[in-house]
Design a protein around this motif. Structure first.
Motif, PDB file in Angstrom:
ATOM      1  N   ALA A 263     -41.714  12.541   8.412  1.00 33.89           N
ATOM      2  CA  ALA A 263     -42.188  11.624   9.311  1.00 33.89           C
ATOM      3  C   ALA A 263     -43.780  11.719   9.636  1.00 33.89           C
ATOM      4  CB  ALA A 263     -41.471  11.276  10.456  1.00 33.89           C
ATOM      5  N   ALA A 264     -44.040  12.931   9.765  1.00 32.31           N
ATOM      6  CA  ALA A 264     -45.382  13.432  10.329  1.00 32.31           C
ATOM      7  C   ALA A 264     -46.290  13.179   9.033  1.00 32.31           C
ATOM      8  CB  ALA A 264     -45.510  15.099  10.629  1.00 32.31           C
ATOM      9  N   ASN A 265     -45.819  13.599   7.809  1.00 33.99           N
ATOM     10  CA  ASN A 265     -46.584  13.692   6.570  1.00 33.99           C
ATOM     11  C   ASN A 265     -47.029  11.981   6.423  1.00 33.99           C
ATOM     12  OD1 ASN A 265     -46.967  16.196   5.334  1.00 33.99           O
ATOM     13  ND2 ASN A 265     -44.917  16.381   5.237  1.00 33.99           N
ATOM     14  N   GLN A 266     -46.128  11.410   6.258  1.00 33.28           N
ATOM     15  CA  GLN A 266     -46.407   9.949   6.236  1.00 33.28           C
ATOM     16  C   GLN A 266     -47.205   9.236   7.375  1.00 33.28           C
ATOM     17  OE1 GLN A 266     -44.771   8.354   3.522  1.00 33.28           O
ATOM     18  NE2 GLN A 266     -46.525   6.840   3.893  1.00 33.28           N
ATOM     19  N   ALA A 267     -46.989   9.576   8.621  1.00 34.34           N
ATOM     20  CA  ALA A 267     -48.196   9.061   9.425  1.00 34.34           C
ATOM     21  C   ALA A 267     -49.403   9.594   9.109  1.00 34.34           C
ATOM     22  CB  ALA A 267     -47.595   9.642  10.869  1.00 34.34           C
ATOM     23  N   MET A 268     -49.736  11.020   8.675  1.00 34.23           N
ATOM     24  CA  MET A 268     -50.912  11.487   8.281  1.00 34.23           C
ATOM     25  C   MET A 268     -51.623  10.829   7.160  1.00 34.23           C
ATOM     26  SD  MET A 268     -51.748  14.060  10.317  1.00 34.23           S
ATOM     27  CE  MET A 268     -52.805  15.190   9.742  1.00 34.23           C
ATOM     28  N   ARG A 269     -50.802  10.388   6.177  1.00 28.42           N
ATOM     29  CA  ARG A 269     -51.097   9.543   5.077  1.00 28.42           C
ATOM     30  C   ARG A 269     -51.726   8.230   5.249  1.00 28.42           C
ATOM     31  NH1 ARG A 269     -46.624  12.194   2.399  1.00 28.42           N
ATOM     32  NH2 ARG A 269     -47.128  13.617   1.169  1.00 28.42           N
ATOM     33  N   ALA A 491     -52.639  10.254  14.555  1.00 25.13           N
ATOM     34  CA  ALA A 491     -52.211   9.743  13.173  1.00 25.13           C
ATOM     35  C   ALA A 491     -50.998   8.981  13.588  1.00 25.13           C
ATOM     36  CB  ALA A 491     -51.579  11.114  12.515  1.00 25.13           C
ATOM     37  N   ASP A 492     -50.211   9.280  14.442  1.00 18.29           N
ATOM     38  CA  ASP A 492     -49.051   8.242  14.742  1.00 18.29           C
ATOM     39  C   ASP A 492     -49.488   7.182  15.254  1.00 18.29           C
ATOM     40  OD1 ASP A 492     -46.174   8.155  15.189  1.00 18.29           O
ATOM     41  OD2 ASP A 492     -46.417   8.162  17.242  1.00 18.29           O
TER      42      ASP A 492
END
Length: 694
Positions: A263-269, A491-492
Motif C-alpha cells: 500500500a505504501a509503495n502504491q501511494a508513493m507511485r 504520499a498518502d
C-alpha cells in the motif's frame, strides 16, 4: 562564337554542393568545445542498435563492425577539422555495439530450460518482496537434484509462501527447500518489457516459489559481510521506527525495500514520490552534499585551519569515501552505481577546480556507466536519471541560478520549484513509457516532501552513522522518523486526490529514441540547428498519440485472453495470469484491476469456456483437459486457445500450451474482417537471453 547546344554547359550542381558542404562544415565547426557531451550519445546509439537487433550478430558481422570502427578512426585523421568529429562519432557507434556484445557474453550463465520441481539449495545473497508483498530470496551457489554443476543457474529467485516465521533470513545463510522453478518469463505481449534480458544481465537463471518450510543448511560463514551489515542495519532501523516509516528509513539508508508495504509503495507511485524509495542520484547527492557542507563548515569555523587549507577540496575528499561507503551499503545495484559515478565525477570536478554540475560532467558520468554496464542504457533508471540531470544542467547552465540569487529566500524557493519542474518534465515521458502512468500532482508532492528528505532523513542518516560510534543515536533516529512519516503522509494524501494518477498508453518502440534524440539536439547543439530537434520531438509525440492497441491478447500460458471492447479491455477471467493481465491493462493506459476489467462487455462465457468475436473471427478459450476433450472440433471458432498441450488436429488455428511455449504471448490486430496475429517471439528475435542460455 556560338556554342554547340549539344555540348554540356556549366552546371550549378558543383557550386551548390560546395555551398552545402561549406554550410555544413561551418555548423560543425560551431560545435568545437562542445563535443564531449555527444560522445556518450554516439556510444549509446551503438549500444541501442545492438539491443534492437532481431538476431545475435555472427563472426562476419562483428568483423564488419570492427572494420567500420577502424576505418572511421583512420578517416578522422584525414578529414577536415569540421568533419573529423563525425568519423569519431561513427567509431564510437561501432565501439558501443561491440561493447554491448562483449558484455552480453561476459555475463553469460546457464538458464533453466524446463519447469523444475524438487529440492533447491543455495546461499542467500538478497532478500526483498514480490509485487504481491511476499518475501523473496535470491540464492547463489545453487544445487538442484540430478543437475550437473555446469547446467545449474548461477542465481535463482524464490518467493516464499506459507508460514516461514522460523526462518532467519540473512545474507550468507545456506538454505534448502522443496520448490518449483521455471525459466525467466518472456514479454506479457509482443514488444513489451522482456524480463529475460534483465535476468540475463543479473545472472538470474530461474525464478519460482516454495510452499514448504525453508530450512537452514549452514549458518553464514565469511564473505558477504557488507550484505550482512546492510541486513542488520535495516533490521535495526525497522525495530526502532515502527511501520512503513521504518521500511522507508531502511530503504533510503541501506537499499532494503522489503520493509515497505504494498500500500505504501502504491501511494508513493501514485503521488510521484517513488523516486525517494530507490537509492539514486537524489539520495547520493543529498548525502554527499550534507557531508561536504558539514566538513567545509567545520573547517570554516576554525580560522587558523581555514587560512591554511582549501576547505572545498578537503570537503570533497571527505565526501568521496562517504559516497563509496553508501554505495557498498546500498548493495551496488545499477541505480546506486550510476549515482555514485555521477557524484564522483562532480567531486572530481571540485578537486580539479572545475564547475561541478555541467553537461561535461554529466557526459563523463554517462560514458563511465555505459562502459561498465552497457545494458543500463535500456533501463528506466538510466534514462530517467540522465534525462533529469541533463535537463537541470542545461537549465542552470543557462544562467538561471545567478538571476535568482538576488531574491533572497524567494530565490531559494524559486530554484526548488524550477528544479522540480525541469526534472519532472524531463522524466515524465520516460516514466509514462515504462510505468504507464502520469502523476498529476507530482510537482506539488515533491515540493512538499523533498525538503524532509533533504533536511531530516539524509542528514539524520549521516548523524546516525557518526553518533553510533559514541552511542548517541536517538536525535538522529528522531530526525529520520519525522522525515519518513512526513513523506509517507504527503504520499498518502496526494495519492487519494481524484485524478492523482492517470494511465498512459504504452508507446511504439520508436517513440523514446526519437524523443531522446530530439531533446539532445535541442540541448546540446550549438546554433540555430538545435531547432531541428523540435520536429523529432513532435514526430515522437504524434506516434505516441496515434498508438493503437491489439484487439486480441493471449497469455503465454494459454490460460486467459482479453479483447478490446466498447468500454475498454475485457479480460476472460477475474483471476489467473495476473502479471500478464496487469501488464495488458497498464499498456492500455487502464488503471482498473483485473477483477473489474473482467466484467466489461466483449467476452462471453464462464467456467471453462469463453468466447469472443472480432470482426469475422471467433476466438474460443478452453481451460482444462476435460473441457478440451469434450469439445467437438473447434466449437465453431476460427481460433482455439487452450492451456492444455497437444490439442490435436482441429479445423482451426490452435494456440495450445505447447505452441505458446515456443511463441510466447500472442497479439492480434483487426484488419478488415480478419485478424493479423503477431507473437512475442516474432519481436524478441533470437538473442542469448531468448535462447535459454549459453
Amino acid at each position: 562564337m556560338d556554342l554547340d547546344p549539344t555540348l554540356p554547359g556549366p552546371s550549378a550542381a558543383g557550386p551548390a554542393r560546395g555551398w552545402l558542404r561549406a554550410v555544413v562544415e561551418e555548423a560543425l565547426l560551431a560545435q568545437r568545445g562542445h563535443l564531449l557531451p555527444w560522445a556518450p550519445v554516439a556510444l549509446g546509439v551503438g549500444i541501442g542498435l545492438y539491443f534492437a537487433l532481431p538476431v545475435e550478430p555472427g563472426t562476419m558481422a562483428w568483423t564488419a563492425v570492427a572494420a567500420l570502427g577502424v576505418v572511421a578512426l583512420l578517416l578522422a585523421r584525414r578529414l577536415s577539422t569540421g568533419f573529423a568529429p563525425l568519423a569519431l562519432g561513427l567509431a564510437l557507434v561501432a565501439g558501443g555495439a561491440g561493447l554491448a556484445g562483449w558484455r552480453t557474453w561476459d555475463v553469460a550463465a546457464p538458464v533453466l530450460g524446463f519447469r523444475y520441481y524438487g529440492p533447491i539449495e543455495g546461499r542467500i545473497v538478497e532478500i526483498d518482496r514480490s509485487a504481491k508483498d511476499a518475501p523473496r530470496l535470491t540464492l547463489d551457489r545453487v544445487v538442484l537434484r540430478d543437475m550437473a554443476p555446469e547446467r545449474r543457474p548461477a542465481r535463482v529467485r524464490v518467493t516464499l509462501r506459507g508460514d516461514q516465521r522460523w526462518l532467519v533470513a540473512e545474507p550468507g545463510r545456506v538454505v534448502m527447500m522443496t520448490g518449483h522453478l521455471l525459466p525467466p518469463s518472456g514479454p506479457a505481449e509482443p514488444g513489451d518489457f522482456d524480463f529475460r534480458r534483465m535476468a540475463w544481465f543479473e545472472g538470474l537463471g530461474a525464478i519460482g516459489y516454495t510452499q514448504s518450510p525453508v530450512l537452514t543448511r549452514a549458518p553464514p560463514e565469511g564473505g558477504l559481510w557488507m550484505h550482512r551489515l546492510r541486513a542488520r542495519l535495516s533490521l535495526a532501523l525497522r525495530e526502532r521506527i515502527e511501520g512503513d516509516a521504518g521500511g522507508l528509513a531502511a530503504a533510503v539508508s541501506t537499499g532494503d525495500r522489503s520493509g515497505l508495504s504494498s500500500a505504501a509503495n502504491q501511494a508513493m507511485r501514485d503521488s510521484g514520490l517513488y523516486h525517494l524509495v530507490s537509492i539514486s542520484g537524489t539520495h547520493m547527492g543529498l548525502l554527499v552534499g550534507f557531508v561536504f557542507l558539514l566538513v567545509r563548515t567545520a573547517i570554516a569555523v576554525v580560522p587558523p585551519l581555514a587560512l591554511r587549507v582549501n576547505g572545498k577540496k578537503v570537503a570533497a575528499l571527505a565526501a568521496l569515501p562517504a559516497a563509496a561507503l553508501y554505495l557498498g551499503l546500498a548493495g551496488r545495484d545499477v541505480a546506486t552505481e550510476r549515482a555514485f559515478v555521477m557524484v564522483a565525477v562532480m567531486l572530481g570536478a571540485v578537486l580539479a577546480d572545475r564547475q561541478a554540475v555541467t553537461l561535461r560532467s554529466v557526459a563523463i558520468a554517462a560514458l563511465i556507466v555505459l562502459v561498465l554496464r552497457p545494458e543500463s542504457l535500456v533501463s528506466p533508471g538510466f534514462q530517467m536519471s540522465f534525462a533529469a540531470v541533463t535537463a537541470l544542467s542545461a537549465a542552470f547552465g543557462a544562467g538561471l541560478r545567478p538571476r535568482t540569487r538576488r531574491w533572497g529566500w524567494a530565490g531559494v524557493v524559486a530554484v526548488l520549484v524550477l528544479a522540480s519542474l525541469v526534472a519532472g518534465l524531463a522524466t515524465a515521458p520516460y516514466a509514462g513509457a515504462h510505468f504507464n502512468r502520469f502523476t498529476s500532482y507530482g510537482l506539488v508532492a515533491n515540493l512538499v516532501a523533498d525538503p524532509a528528505m533533504a533536511f531530516l532523513v539524509m542528514p539524520g542518516a549521516v548523524l546516525l552513522a557518526i553518533g553510533g560510534v559514541f552511542g548517541a543515536t536517538q536525535p538522529a533516529l528522531l530526525m529520520i522518523e519525522l522525515g519518513c512519516r512526513w513523506i509517507l503522509l504527503v504520499a498518502d494524501l496526494v495519492a487519494q486526490l481524484e485524478g492523482a494518477a492517470t494511465g498512459v498508453v504504452g508507446p511504439p518502440g520508436a517513440v523514446l529514441p526519437l524523443l531522446t534524440l530530439g531533446g539532445l539536439v535541442l540541448i546540446l547543439w550549438q546554433g540555430r540547428g538545435r531547432w531541428a530537434g523540435l520536429p523529432l520531438v513532435a514526430t515522437a509525440l504524434a506516434l505516441w498519440m496515434g498508438a493503437g492497441r491489439p484487439d486480441l491478447l493471449v497469455a503465454a500460458s494459454g490460460g486467459t485472453m482479453a479483447v478490446l471492447g466498447p468500454e475498454g479491455r475485457d479480460v476472460a477471467r477475474p483471476r489467473g495470469d495476473g502479471f500478464a493481465v496487469a501488464a495488458w491493462l497498464e499498456n492500455d493506459g487502464d488503471l482498473l484491476a483485473q477483477e473489474a476489467a473482467a466484467g466489461r462487455p466483449g467476452i462471453e462465457g464462464e467456467g471453462k469456456l469463453f468466447r469472443a468475436r472480432i470482426g469475422a473471427e471467433e476466438v474460443l478459450l478452453v481451460r482444462g483437459e476435460a473441457a478440451l476433450a469434450a469439445l467437438e472440433g473447434c466449437g465453431g471458432a476460427t481460433i482455439l486457445v487452450t492451456d492444455r498441450r497437444e490439442a490435436g488436429a482441429r479445423p482451426c488455428l490452435v494456440l495450445d500450451a505447447g505452441a505458446l511455449a515456443g511463441t510466447g504471448a500472442v497479439a492480434g490486430w483487426r484488419e478488415g474482417e480478419g485478424l493479423r496475429l503477431m507473437t512475442a517471439a516474432d519481436l524478441a528475435g533470437s538473442r542469448p537471453w531468448t535462447a535459454g542460455g549459453p
